[in-house]
Write a protein that holds these residues in place. Structure first.
Motif: not given
Length: 619
Positions: A263-268, A273-279, A282-297
């Motif tokens: 998760l940490e190494s992904h460029e997007a 963070a690990r809030p706890g347990g198995d959860e 992440a904050i996704i790169d805000p410079d990505l467009s909506a379509e790019e964000t969907d692809k990054a996810i």
């Protein structure tokens, strides 16, 4: 343009602040001393052109140090450079005075100690560099001093020994300062390391090295101030507990570390963070467009579900990922986290994968989440109040019992969420008993009717609660209600959960004198078996059969209804037809042989209020 302050780690920031305060004091105190010395020179008449030059140079250097510390601008560099220049300037003027013969008995004391005082504020490397300079200058001025003040050195050899001794002594003074400074710097470095480590432990998850919940929320607030819209992802591992049970906690830790690293190494991903347990979050790169964000996810999800290698084994990792975007409104960060979490839970309920928050799909879950937050304080504040709906004899129409219900009202009495909305929430929160104790106690305390029989609904799990029946007895005894006046209603679905244990608990209630009713009869698949296994007194026929029989006189539902009523009589049970909404239906249920009827035609639920007629409510 205003200069932005440099962001430093917590330990370094504290060390820098301390250093800046020292530099400010050095500059200000030095200016005071220079001014005082110059003033004394003026009074004693020792001022000349060289004095003005010397005082001017000292003033410029010390003022630069003070100003640098005040403005927090390259404080360490300016202080070290300024003190070094001050050291060299002092020796330049002092050597000139010695060469000109401006020597008195105490003249040698000043060059021995003043440069040492100046060197105190320097880094140990500069101190070691200036130590030989100080020794050489003492070696140069001492013979000049001895020529005027013999100082007990009358022969040339004595003068040389004295000169060498003074030079070594003065150089050694600054070397000792450097050793002290080395020890102090090492202590500061250890202190900073401890502070940084403490701060790291307070802000990061010790297992994965990711941010913890508190630090992640701070990062979110900081990022929200820089970007008008952020996309947040919330991630949960599927079947993580069975994985731990099968392979052990060491394998579980290895999986968590692997997920964190991916998760940490992904460029997007700009922060994870690990809030706890198995959860994970992440904050996704805000410079990505909506379509790019969907692809990054999609790419992030694909990277997370790869098998994890552990001790020559491949462990399959299942992931549920939900994501949502902030709206840009103030205070939307927490709400966005909630939306991402809601989307994740929807995806997880569907078996895993990833999905974006969609209001049309997830709004109901958000509403339930808000109810889960507001229900406990509403219950504690008395906003969940009892309501009673009458049950009457099918022939005489006299009230024989009241069913206890719960209604959510505001402090002004206005209706709030419906029972169908908050009852599941109360059950999920494990507050059904508290809800029952509260409403039953209030209803019995303010009982507004002459009929003294009350029927209560029992939810899943309540029957198995420790001391459930004794608690009921204490409440009704406190208000003078006989145990025979209390009816426990249990639905087929509730009864079928752990049937043997439920039958035993109902037998305990029966032995205490309470009556048992099977509610919503005719909606399940095992009703007949329940009639033989549960200790029943009353059979309540579900409203769906009653309405169907009313609409279609000769239908299959009518035959089932008639059969259920006959069966209840043959078993010695009191029958009650629910959902009676008209006079015609009431008459029909009487003809069919129902003992009791209940529904809106009989009476709607009414709030129990002190000193006044009950307030009628819509269903």
């Amino acid at each position: 343009m205003e200069r932005k302050p440099i962001e430093r780690p917590l330990g370094l920031a504290e060390l820098h602040d301390r250093f800046r305060r020292i530099a400010l004091r050095v500059g200000l105190v030095g200016l005071v001393l220079v001014g005082a010395a110059f003033f004394v020179s003026v009074i004693t008449g020792g001022v000349n052109a060289e004095s003005f030059l010397e005082a001017g140079i000292y003033t410029v250097i010390l003022a630069a140090i003070a100003l640098s510390a005040h403005r927090d601008f390259r404080v360490r560099l300016v202080l070290h450079a300024g003190l070094t220049l001050l050291f060299l300037a002092y020796w330049a003027f002092t050597y000139t005075e010695f060469r000109m013969g401006d020597i008195a008995v105490d003249t040698l004391l000043y060059p021995i100690f003043i440069p040492v005082f100046i060197a105190i504020g320097l880094d140990y490397r500069l101190q070691l560099a200036l130590a030989p300079v100080h020794g050489v200058m003492i070696w140069l001025v001492t013979p000049l001093y001895v020529e005027v003040v013999p100082f007990g050195a009358e022969t040339l050899l004595q003068q040389q020994i004295l000169t060498a001794t003074m030079a070594c002594f003065c150089a050694l003074l600054i070397v000792l300062l450097a050793l002290v400074q080395i020890s102090r710097q090492k202590t500061d470095e250890r202190l900073v390391a401890v502070i940084i480590e403490k701060n790291r432990l307070a802000t990061t998850d010790p297992l994965t090295g990711l941010l913890n919940r508190r630090a992640f929320l701070e990062m979110l607030e900081s990022s929200a101030g820089k970007h008008p819209e952020l996309t947040l992802a919330f991630i949960d591992l599927n079947s993580f507990k069975p994985l731990n049970d099968q392979f052990g906690h060491a394998a579980g830790d290895a999986v968590l570390k692997a997920i964190a690293a991916r998760l940490e190494s992904h460029e997007a991903v700009i922060s994870a963070a690990r809030p706890g347990g198995d959860e994970f979050a992440a904050i996704i790169d805000p410079d990505l467009s909506a379509e790019e964000t969907d692809k990054a996810i999609a790419a992030i999800y694909a990277s997370l579900v790869h098998d994890v290698s552990w001790q020559d084994r491949l462990i399959h990792v299942g992931v549920s990922l939900g994501y949502a975007a902030t709206s840009g409104a103030e205070g939307d960060i927490q709400a966005c986290l909630g939306r991402a979490d809601t989307a994740m839970r929807r995806v997880k309920a569907a078996g895993g994968g990833f999905g974006r928050y969609t209001a049309a799909i997830d709004a109901e879950a958000i509403s339930a989440s808000r109810l889960a937050i507001s229900f406990p304080p509403a219950l504690a504040a008395g906003h969940i109040r009892p309501a009673l709906q009458p049950i009457v004899d099918a022939r005489s129409k006299e009230i024989v019992c009241h069913e206890l219900l719960a209604r959510w009202t505001s402090s002004t009495g206005m209706r709030q969420p419906a029972p169908g909305e908050f009852i599941p929430v109360a059950e999920k929160l494990g507050l059904m008993n508290e809800l029952l104790w509260t409403t039953l106690d209030q209803a019995l305390k303010l009982w507004p009717h002459t009929s003294r029989s009350v029927s209560i609904n029992i939810s899943p799990g309540q029957l198995q609660t420790h001391n459930f029946v004794p608690k009921l007895r204490r409440i009704i005894d406190r208000h003078g209600f006989a145990a025979g006046d209390l009816v426990l209603e249990i639905t087929e679905n509730v009864a079928l959960r752990n049937l043997s244990a439920n039958a035993e608990a109902l037998q305990e209630a029966r032995r205490a004198g309470m009556k048992i009713a099977l509610d919503d009869f005719g909606t399940g698949y095992s009703s007949l078996s329940l009639l033989s296994r549960l200790p029943l007194d009353i059979l309540k026929i579900d409203h769906s059969l009653v309405h169907a029989a009313s609409r279609n006189g000769d239908s299959t539902e009518t035959a089932i209804l008639r059969g259920a009523l006959r069966l209840s009589h043959e078993l010695g049970l009191v029958s009650c037809a629910e959902g009676v909404s008209s006079e015609e239906m009431a008459l029909q249920m009487k003809i069919f042989g129902a003992d009791q009827i209940q529904g809106f035609w009989v009476g709607r639920p009414q709030l129990v209020t002190p000193g006044s007629a009950p307030v009628k409510l819509a269903s």
